[in-house]
Design a protein around this motif. Structure first.
Motif: not given
Length: 322
Positions: A125-135
């Motif tokens: 879950n946190c990985w998906d959020v981390l990647k999204w933050c760079a979008s």
């Protein structure tokens, strides 16, 4: 480490906890999974939204920033709770203080919890959020500018996530680069798989079983509920052999009367050896996450002041060339 055993001598207010606390001190603040409506703050814009995880689960996020501010650096934050409790409410107070005192957008994650959602669900879950933050979508949603700073951090289980996430983010070559890591009362290795060369330096997890909040016994309990293989790098990231380039800076808040104390000291040294600028503070005689348990004590206010100072430090341009 034997030289750090003196840090486990209980602080006077924590001997026979809670009987020696100053009169009127609020204590016994328990972590739970509660979800409350946002309490308005005249100084802050606080708002919640969701993003889709890979399994289409809606991950709830809460953002904090000063009113009227835009193009802010980001601090992505993960709460603690042994992978099985905690919520957006757990560190709401700390997030508000940081967002008020520092020109940064704070994004707190409500990741899924064990035992209903065992390893690696919370981490992923946190990985998906981390990647999204760079979008681009994140930039527009939160009015952030990661070129001004991109900090990732957490408390306890959240600090555990932070290490593994930062390592994967670097290995996958994602951009923009993470600039700072924040580790508050973290843990990074199951005691049974401590690397042989580090085991003589990580003694507190065997010796401290009498502190309020976290003990050797409760570490084992949380691990069983979480269901992670002991040697999986997403649970025991200390097993990674090198850390060069995972970030520019890292800060460790280390509780002296905490079975995870020595892990933090060792990990801080490893990051230094790998070229990061690292600062740390050991809070002598204080147990795991003391600032959450008793937020009104002077020692908790000192931790809060340190947190503000170190977030500001992490946002300053690194003096090292990497």
């Amino acid at each position: 480490m034997t030289e750090y055993r003196q840090y486990a001598v209980p602080h006077p207010e924590w001997i026979d906890f809670p009987n020696n606390l100053p009169p009127g001190t609020r204590h016994g603040v328990q972590m739970n999974r509660e979800r409350k409506d946002i309490s308005p703050d005249p100084a802050l814009d606080i708002f919640e939204f969701t993003i889709k995880a890979r399994d289409f689960y809606n991950i709830r996020l809460r953002a904090y920033r000063r009113k009227g501010r835009s193009d802010l650096p980001l601090f992505l934050y993960m709460h603690g709770g042994g992978f099985m409790t905690g919520s957006l409410e757990t560190d709401d107070r700390s997030c508000r203080v940081l967002a008020t005192e520092v020109d940064v957008c704070i994004l707190s994650i409500e990741y899924q919890l064990a035992p209903e959602h065992q390893f690696p669900v919370g981490f992923e879950n946190c990985w998906d959020v981390l990647k999204w933050c760079a979008s681009t979508a994140a930039k527009e949603k939160m009015s952030i500018d990661l070129s001004r700073g991109f900090i990732v951090g957490g408390t306890s289980a959240g600090a555990n996530f932070t290490a593994g996430l930062a390592h994967r983010y670097r290995d996958e070559g994602l951009a923009p680069r993470i600039t700072g890591l924040i580790f508050w009362a973290g843990s990074w290795c199951h005691p049974d798989v401590r690397p042989a060369h580090l085991k003589p330096r990580i003694l507190s997890v065997d010796e401290i079983d009498d502190a309020p909040g976290l003990t050797k016994t409760s570490i084992e309990y949380f691990w069983k509920k979480y269901g992670a293989p002991k040697d999986d790098l997403r649970y025991s990231p200390l097993l990674h052999e090198e850390w060069k380039g995972v970030a520019k800076k890292a800060y460790f808040a280390i509780c002296g009367w905490d079975p995870r104390r020595d892990e933090a000291i060792v990990f801080a040294d490893i990051l230094r050896d790998n070229g990061l600028e690292v600062e740390d503070r050991i809070y002598a005689g204080l147990p795991h996450g003391f600032w959450t348990t008793c937020p009104e004590l002077p020692v908790s206010k000192a931790w809060e002041d340190d947190a503000v100072e170190k977030i500001k430090w992490a946002l300053l341009q690194s003096s090292k060339v990497s």
